[in-house]
Design an enzyme around this catalytic site. Structure first.
Site, PDB file in Angstrom:
ATOM      1  N   ASN A   1      -3.273 -16.595 -39.373  1.00 18.36           N
ATOM      2  CA  ASN A   1      -2.642 -17.865 -39.029  1.00 18.36           C
ATOM      3  C   ASN A   1      -1.314 -17.572 -38.322  1.00 18.36           C
ATOM      4  O   ASN A   1      -0.424 -16.955 -38.907  1.00 18.36           O
ATOM      5  CB  ASN A   1      -2.409 -18.679 -40.320  1.00 18.36           C
TER       6      ASN A   1
ATOM      7  N   HIS B   1       3.493 -19.623 -37.557  1.00 21.42           N
ATOM      8  CA  HIS B   1       4.917 -19.300 -37.651  1.00 21.42           C
ATOM      9  C   HIS B   1       5.461 -18.558 -36.433  1.00 21.42           C
ATOM     10  O   HIS B   1       6.672 -18.447 -36.269  1.00 21.42           O
ATOM     11  CB  HIS B   1       5.224 -18.583 -38.959  1.00 21.42           C
TER      12      HIS B   1
ATOM     13  N   HIS C   1      -2.724 -24.453 -36.935  1.00 27.50           N
ATOM     14  CA  HIS C   1      -2.749 -25.816 -37.486  1.00 27.50           C
ATOM     15  C   HIS C   1      -1.960 -26.714 -36.543  1.00 27.50           C
ATOM     16  O   HIS C   1      -0.785 -26.463 -36.306  1.00 27.50           O
ATOM     17  CB  HIS C   1      -2.104 -25.770 -38.883  1.00 27.50           C
TER      18      HIS C   1
ATOM     19  N   ARG D   1      -0.304 -30.034 -36.479  1.00 28.91           N
ATOM     20  CA  ARG D   1       0.111 -31.089 -37.400  1.00 28.91           C
ATOM     21  C   ARG D   1       0.464 -32.354 -36.637  1.00 28.91           C
ATOM     22  O   ARG D   1       0.836 -32.297 -35.470  1.00 28.91           O
ATOM     23  CB  ARG D   1       1.342 -30.640 -38.194  1.00 28.91           C
TER      24      ARG D   1
ATOM     25  N   ARG E   1       5.136 -29.827 -35.549  1.00 29.60           N
ATOM     26  CA  ARG E   1       6.338 -29.057 -35.889  1.00 29.60           C
ATOM     27  C   ARG E   1       6.262 -27.605 -35.425  1.00 29.60           C
ATOM     28  O   ARG E   1       7.263 -26.966 -35.237  1.00 29.60           O
ATOM     29  CB  ARG E   1       6.625 -29.117 -37.380  1.00 29.60           C
TER      30      ARG E   1
ATOM     31  N   GLU F   1      -7.030 -25.651 -37.747  1.00 26.02           N
ATOM     32  CA  GLU F   1      -6.844 -26.464 -38.953  1.00 26.02           C
ATOM     33  C   GLU F   1      -6.284 -27.809 -38.520  1.00 26.02           C
ATOM     34  O   GLU F   1      -5.347 -27.854 -37.719  1.00 26.02           O
ATOM     35  CB  GLU F   1      -5.827 -25.816 -39.893  1.00 26.02           C
TER      36      GLU F   1
ATOM     37  N   THR G   1       0.286 -26.851 -46.368  1.00 18.35           N
ATOM     38  CA  THR G   1      -0.837 -27.589 -46.969  1.00 18.35           C
ATOM     39  C   THR G   1      -0.748 -27.467 -48.489  1.00 18.35           C
ATOM     40  O   THR G   1      -0.526 -26.381 -49.018  1.00 18.35           O
ATOM     41  CB  THR G   1      -2.177 -26.997 -46.469  1.00 18.35           C
TER      42      THR G   1
ATOM     43  N   GLU H   1     -13.641 -23.278 -47.189  1.00 20.56           N
ATOM     44  CA  GLU H   1     -12.501 -22.383 -47.423  1.00 20.56           C
ATOM     45  C   GLU H   1     -11.945 -22.740 -48.802  1.00 20.56           C
ATOM     46  O   GLU H   1     -11.427 -23.841 -49.019  1.00 20.56           O
ATOM     47  CB  GLU H   1     -11.422 -22.544 -46.344  1.00 20.56           C
TER      48      GLU H   1
ATOM     49  N   HIS I   1      -4.649 -19.258 -48.415  1.00 19.28           N
ATOM     50  CA  HIS I   1      -3.418 -19.948 -48.814  1.00 19.28           C
ATOM     51  C   HIS I   1      -2.655 -19.105 -49.827  1.00 19.28           C
ATOM     52  O   HIS I   1      -3.113 -18.886 -50.946  1.00 19.28           O
ATOM     53  CB  HIS I   1      -3.658 -21.338 -49.400  1.00 19.28           C
TER      54      HIS I   1
ATOM     55  N   GLY J   1      -1.541 -16.196 -43.282  1.00 17.00           N
ATOM     56  CA  GLY J   1      -0.501 -16.405 -42.278  1.00 17.00           C
ATOM     57  C   GLY J   1       0.856 -15.896 -42.686  1.00 17.00           C
ATOM     58  O   GLY J   1       1.330 -14.860 -42.228  1.00 17.00           O
TER      59      GLY J   1
HETATM   60  N1  PXP Z   1      -5.749 -21.783 -45.036  1.00 18.13           N
HETATM   61  C1  PXP Z   1      -5.330 -23.068 -44.920  1.00 18.13           C
HETATM   62  C2  PXP Z   1      -6.337 -24.151 -44.943  1.00 18.13           C
HETATM   63  C3  PXP Z   1      -3.963 -23.351 -44.732  1.00 18.13           C
HETATM   64  O1  PXP Z   1      -3.566 -24.625 -44.594  1.00 18.13           O
HETATM   65  C4  PXP Z   1      -3.039 -22.291 -44.644  1.00 18.13           C
HETATM   66  C5  PXP Z   1      -1.591 -22.590 -44.403  1.00 18.13           C
HETATM   67  O2  PXP Z   1      -1.425 -23.081 -43.117  1.00 18.13           O
HETATM   68  C6  PXP Z   1      -3.532 -20.977 -44.766  1.00 18.13           C
HETATM   69  C7  PXP Z   1      -4.883 -20.760 -44.984  1.00 18.13           C
HETATM   70  C8  PXP Z   1      -2.631 -19.803 -44.673  1.00 18.13           C
HETATM   71  O3  PXP Z   1      -1.750 -19.826 -45.755  1.00 18.13           O
HETATM   72  P1  PXP Z   1      -0.550 -18.789 -45.796  1.00 18.13           P
HETATM   73  O4  PXP Z   1       0.318 -19.062 -44.622  1.00 18.13           O
HETATM   74  O5  PXP Z   1       0.104 -19.090 -47.112  1.00 18.13           O
HETATM   75  O6  PXP Z   1      -1.169 -17.416 -45.753  1.00 18.13           O
END
Ligand code: PXP
Length: 239
Positions: A8, A11, A44, A46, A50, A71, A102, A153, A193, A215
């Site tokens: 992801n 950032h 993602h 949004r 952002r 996403e 999320t 997921e 996540h 991410g």
């Molecule tokens: N999967 C989903 C559905 C998410 O919303 C996120 C956060 O954007 C991630 C994975 C990745 O999470 P993290 O950034 O905490 O690794």
């Protein structure tokens, strides 16, 4: 079976937006990730834009379509955006104003099921695979199958934030059971996540796990060791 990695890169865009310039460019980051063993680029978009912008989706899908995993909230605006740019896959996630990230899996009740089913079919008709971000419960895995998803997921947020080893093992068991059930039902199993270099191994070891979407920990680590090294280290932690 080798567990795939989706990185992801939201950032990277967060950093770029901090100055409103063109760098660091998510497209450049995607190239690094894909070259170093990531299978998917997760982004993602949004409602508040952002970090990732519509133009990022356009440029990323032009170059890496089948690797782009978008996403998004299950809204009309986002569905139209996905249909316009056709990423390889979409993950439907819940989205609330002012959340830092999320906050958990989709709420799958009768009403939501009906509308998700329609969205899922529309996206699939356009050749987009559909994933549902769900809490790791048998009910939600079965609901995902009824909705017609290709992928689930399984949310690892609670697992990642567990305060005790007992809690962590208990949550790991829930994820594993859901992963087994999902596979039995013919779903592709992903998780993500809050996964990091320390907690990822047990999730990657689940026999039916196919892909991990990670991410924050990778991008945070890349500040100190560089993005290529951060990805290589995560690949090693997963293998
Ligand atoms: N999967 C989903 C559905 C998410 O919303 C996120 C956060 O954007 C991630 C994975 C990745 O999470 P993290 O950034 O905490 O690794």
């Amino acid at each position: 079976m080798k567990v795939k990695l989706g990185v992801n890169i939201d950032h990277i865009a967060t950093l770029r937006q901090a100055r409103g310039l063109e760098s660091p460019d998510p497209v450049e980051a995607a190239k690094v990730c894909l070259t170093l063993g990531a299978e998917y680029i997760v982004m993602h978009i949004r409602r508040d834009r952002r970090h990732m912008q519509d133009g990022d989706l356009e440029r990323l899908t032009k170059k890496y379509r089948k690797h782009i995993h978008l996403e998004m909230a299950a809204t009309r605006e986002m569905v139209e955006l996905a249909l316009k740019h056709k990423p390889g896959s979409v993950c439907l996630v819940p989205e609330y104003p002012n959340e830092l990230t999320t906050s958990g899996g989709l709420k799958l009740d009768k009403k939501n099921e009906a509308s998700l089913k329609i969205i899922c079919a529309r996206l699939q008709k356009a050749g987009i695979k559909v994933s549902l971000f769900i809490n790791p419960t048998p009910n939600d895995v079965r609901a995902s199958k009824r909705i017609g998803a290709d992928i689930v997921e399984l949310c690892t947020k609670d697992y990642s934030e567990a305060k005790t080893e007992r809690q962590r093992q208990n949550l790991l068991e829930h994820i594993e059971m859901s992963a087994i059930l999902g596979k039995e039902l013919g779903l592709e199993i992903h998780s993500g996540h809050g996964l990091d270099y320390e907690n990822v191994e047990d999730i990657a070891d689940i026999a039916t796990m196919e892909c991990l979407n990670i991410g924050f920990s990778i991008i945070a680590r890349s500040v100190f060791v560089g993005l290529p090294q951060a990805i290589l280290e995560m690949r090693q932690s997963i293998n």
